[in-house]
Scaffold this motif. Structure first.
Motif, short mmCIF file in Angstrom:
data_model
loop_
_atom_site.label_atom_id
_atom_site.label_comp_id
_atom_site.label_asym_id
_atom_site.label_seq_id
_atom_site.Cartn_x
_atom_site.Cartn_y
_atom_site.Cartn_z
N GLY A 27 0.81 -1.21 0.00
CA GLY A 27 0.00 0.00 0.00
C GLY A 27 0.84 1.25 0.00
N LYS A 28 2.03 1.17 0.62
CA LYS A 28 2.82 2.38 0.76
C LYS A 28 4.31 2.02 0.81
CE LYS A 28 3.41 6.45 3.71
NZ LYS A 28 3.05 7.12 4.95
N ALA A 29 5.12 2.85 0.23
CA ALA A 29 6.58 2.66 0.32
C ALA A 29 7.23 3.98 0.72
CB ALA A 29 7.14 2.20 -1.02
N LEU A 30 8.22 3.88 1.60
CA LEU A 30 9.04 5.05 1.96
C LEU A 30 10.38 4.91 1.25
CD1 LEU A 30 8.54 5.11 5.87
CD2 LEU A 30 7.31 6.45 4.14
N VAL A 31 10.86 6.00 0.67
CA VAL A 31 12.16 6.00 -0.02
C VAL A 31 12.98 7.17 0.47
CG1 VAL A 31 13.27 5.80 -2.28
CG2 VAL A 31 10.83 5.40 -2.09
N GLY A 32 14.25 6.93 0.71
CA GLY A 32 15.13 8.04 1.07
C GLY A 32 15.34 8.95 -0.14
N GLN A 33 15.36 10.26 0.10
CA GLN A 33 15.55 11.21 -1.00
C GLN A 33 16.85 10.90 -1.75
OE1 GLN A 33 16.10 15.29 0.22
NE2 GLN A 33 15.27 16.10 -1.69
N GLY A 34 16.77 10.91 -3.07
CA GLY A 34 17.95 10.58 -3.87
C GLY A 34 18.30 9.10 -3.80
N GLY A 35 17.40 8.33 -3.18
CA GLY A 35 17.67 6.89 -3.03
C GLY A 35 18.64 6.57 -1.92
N ILE A 36 18.95 7.59 -1.10
CA ILE A 36 19.99 7.44 -0.08
C ILE A 36 19.42 7.08 1.28
CG2 ILE A 36 21.73 8.74 1.25
CD1 ILE A 36 22.76 8.21 -1.48
N LEU A 37 19.93 6.03 1.88
CA LEU A 37 19.70 5.74 3.30
C LEU A 37 20.89 4.91 3.78
CD1 LEU A 37 15.91 4.76 3.68
CD2 LEU A 37 17.05 6.61 4.87
N SER A 38 21.52 5.35 4.84
CA SER A 38 22.57 4.51 5.41
C SER A 38 21.91 3.31 6.07
CB SER A 38 23.39 5.30 6.45
OG SER A 38 22.66 5.44 7.66
N CYS A 44 16.56 2.78 11.57
CA CYS A 44 15.83 3.82 12.31
C CYS A 44 14.47 4.08 11.68
CB CYS A 44 16.70 5.09 12.35
SG CYS A 44 15.83 6.63 12.72
N VAL A 45 14.43 4.23 10.34
CA VAL A 45 13.18 4.54 9.63
C VAL A 45 12.19 3.38 9.76
CG1 VAL A 45 12.20 4.87 7.32
CG2 VAL A 45 14.18 6.23 8.05
N ILE A 46 12.67 2.15 9.59
CA ILE A 46 11.78 0.97 9.71
C ILE A 46 11.12 0.96 11.08
CG2 ILE A 46 11.73 -1.56 9.88
CD1 ILE A 46 14.07 -1.58 7.82
N ARG A 47 11.89 1.23 12.11
CA ARG A 47 11.37 1.19 13.48
C ARG A 47 10.44 2.38 13.76
NH1 ARG A 47 14.11 -2.02 17.02
NH2 ARG A 47 14.08 -0.56 18.76
N LYS A 48 10.86 3.56 13.32
CA LYS A 48 10.09 4.77 13.63
C LYS A 48 8.71 4.74 12.98
CE LYS A 48 10.37 9.83 13.50
NZ LYS A 48 11.28 10.98 13.39
N TYR A 49 8.65 4.28 11.71
CA TYR A 49 7.38 4.31 10.99
C TYR A 49 6.67 2.96 11.01
CZ TYR A 49 9.08 8.84 9.57
OH TYR A 49 9.55 10.13 9.60
N ASP A 131 15.33 12.05 10.23
CA ASP A 131 14.90 11.11 11.28
C ASP A 131 16.09 10.58 12.07
OD1 ASP A 131 12.09 11.14 10.75
OD2 ASP A 131 12.46 9.93 8.96
N TYR A 132 17.16 10.27 11.33
CA TYR A 132 18.35 9.73 11.99
C TYR A 132 19.02 10.80 12.87
CZ TYR A 132 22.99 7.72 12.64
OH TYR A 132 24.15 7.26 13.19
N ALA A 133 19.16 12.00 12.33
CA ALA A 133 19.80 13.07 13.11
C ALA A 133 18.99 13.38 14.37
CB ALA A 133 19.97 14.32 12.24
N ASP A 134 17.65 13.35 14.25
CA ASP A 134 16.81 13.58 15.43
C ASP A 134 17.02 12.49 16.48
OD1 ASP A 134 15.80 15.78 14.15
OD2 ASP A 134 13.87 14.86 13.62
#
Ligand code: NI
Length: 493
Positions: A27-38, A44-49, A131-134
């Motif tokens: 139903g929904k996908a999250l993508v890092g801007q520019g395709g970038i995620l460390s 962090c993103v998987i857990r937060k959202y 999200d990571y910096a926060d």
């Protein structure tokens, strides 16, 4: 969730993954801007959202580019690497594939923050850094670090043209006030600038040259580097290298200086070949210390069960329960937090640690590209002596135990065997032999040498000198020189 370390083919692969996700009913996908995620930011993103899982496109510290490496990693909903039962099932399914679904449609604009649709699926392009910096700002005392940097403390972070550049610039330069240029090689490049983004003394040679400047006073106070996907770290002081095993122990002993860890640690875990320096800290703190096989998933189980807070491995990986991956910048910020609170140099902090706990002098010797049969026979020769070793003396080293390390996971009960040959001595010193990579380029034998040194007068010794006797014992036990024809390791860490 999908994102990667920016290496060659990152963006193309993301478009394919999004089309396949849409065609398979996500139903929904999250993508890092520019395709970038460390890797740690993805966790962090998987857990937060609360996403179902995530795909991380990386080959860690391996070179990228048209002729370099590329990898796809699947992380589950806890933010950690998929356990073997899932990866095995994926592999089995891949062998039986007869068709696959993929949606039509135009490419998603990866550089544009915001929401769009692909078939029935919503795609949200998110800020890969915020999200990571926060999260980091919630764990560490940024005001104290800002004050340290404001006092003239100088640092250099080498992102090695890999994924951590944007993260380090945001956190170190913008949020913590380090001057522009404190982050070097900060732009991620598809081929990592033809480099090998592995944070060690060999490949992070530009950082090493800065930190070991001939004029010692010209070197910054603190140096660090991370790898291709941002999960590893190397910590340096002025003319000083912090061994990853010592780094874990120092972080553990000083953990309560960081707000996110002010309540103390539930426990510590380290991979078996990592030195026992952290065990000594755990003993002082009165918390358990787990010795696990190599591989981050073993730490993840302990963290999910609330049994450990910190974990680490000798191969430049350190982390905590804030995510379910090792985390390079997290370790860097932990060190900066400690330095900000203690106002000592990196070298002074490590030497004071050794004065209190003793020093687990440590080194890893890798013998690469050995004929597979030679490596296997060498390991078998060591094992063949196990029955006769306990109680035997080599100089002042007396064997206390030897075994082929196995581990029963205290959470899921799974058993891991054949994890490495351990020879432990009465004084806490150790020799470990591990065999890895039996592919076309031959096998690698890794020898982990650890000499416990209680005497502060001997703490400044060069590690290879202090380990000389153990190196000789390792050769005697394995007939290494004779069997391999090598008179020195391929790589010494
Ligand atoms: Ni990595």
């Amino acid at each position: 969730m999908v994102g990667g370390d920016g290496r060659f083919y990152n963006r193309e692969a993301i478009q394919v993954i999004l089309r396949m996700a849409a065609a398979n009913g996500f139903g929904k996908a999250l993508v890092g801007q520019g395709g970038i995620l460390s890797t740690p930011a993805a966790s962090c993103v998987i857990r937060k959202y609360g996403t179902f899982g995530g795909l991380i496109l990386s080959a860690s510290h391996n070179p990228g580019g048209p002729d370099g490496d590329f990898g796809i990693k699947y992380n589950i909903g806890n933010g950690g690497p998929a356990p073997e039962k899932i990866t095995d099932a994926i592999f089995a399914a891949s062998r039986a594939l007869t068709s696959y679904r993929i949606a039509d449609g135009t490419d998603v604009a990866l550089d544009q923050l915001g929401v769009c649709t692909l078939g029935q699926m919503r795609v949200e392009v998110i800020d890969p850094v915020a999200d990571y910096a926060d999260l980091m700002e919630s764990l560490f005392d940024f005001a104290a670090i800002r004050a340290l940097i404001g006092s003239g403390f100088r640092l250099c972070f080498d992102a090695m043209h890999a994924v951590t550049g944007p993260y380090a610039k945001e956190i170190l330069e913008r949020r913590l006030g380090a001057p522009a240029g404190a982050v070097i090689n900060g732009v991620p490049l598809p081929d990592f600038g033809n480099g090998h983004p592995d944070p060690n003394l060999t490949y992070a040679d530009q950082l090493v040259a800065i930190m070991y400047h001939a004029d010692k006073s010209a070197a910054p106070d603190f140096g660090a580097a991370s790898d291709g996907d941002g999960d590893r770290n190397m910590i340096l002081g002025r003319h000083f290298f912090v061994n990853p095993s010592d780094s874990l122990a120092v972080i553990a002993d000083n953990a309560t200086l960081a707000p996110g860890y002010a309540k103390g640690l539930a426990g510590i875990a380290r991979s078996m070949p990592t030195s026992a320096a952290a065990d000594r800290v755990a003993h002082k703190l009165g918390v358990p210390c787990y010795e696990t096989p190599t591989g981050w998933k073993f730490f993840g189980n302990l963290m999910d069960a609330g049994k450990v807070t910190l974990c680490g491995e000798e191969s430049f990986g350190t982390g905590s329960s804030h995510v379910r991956e090792k985390d390079g910048l997290w370790a860097v910020l932990f060190w900066l937090n400690i330095l900000a609170k203690r106002r000592l140099s990196v070298e002074e902090i490590v030497h004071r640690h050794w004065s209190e706990f003793g020093r687990n002098v440590y080194s890893r010797h890798d013998y690469e590209a050995l004929p597979s049969a030679v490596a296997a026979e060498l390991m078998a020769h060591v094992t063949g002596q196990f029955a006769a070793l306990p109680g035997r003396s080599f100089g002042h080293y007396r064997v206390k135990f030897c075994d082929d390390f196995s581990y029963t996971d205290p959470i899921d009960g799974s058993l891991a065997t054949g994890q490495g040959l351990r020879i432990g001595f009465e004084d806490g010193s150790r020799i470990v032999f591990r065999l890895s990579g039996t592919g076309t380029e031959g096998a690698t034998v890794r020898i982990y040498l650890e000499a416990f040194e209680a005497d502060p007068a001997r703490h400044r010794m060069d590690a290879q000198d202090a380990l000389g006797e153990l190196i000789g014992i390792a050769d005697e036990l394995s007939q290494l020189k004779q069997r391999t024809g090598r008179d020195k390791p391929t790589v010494i860490t």
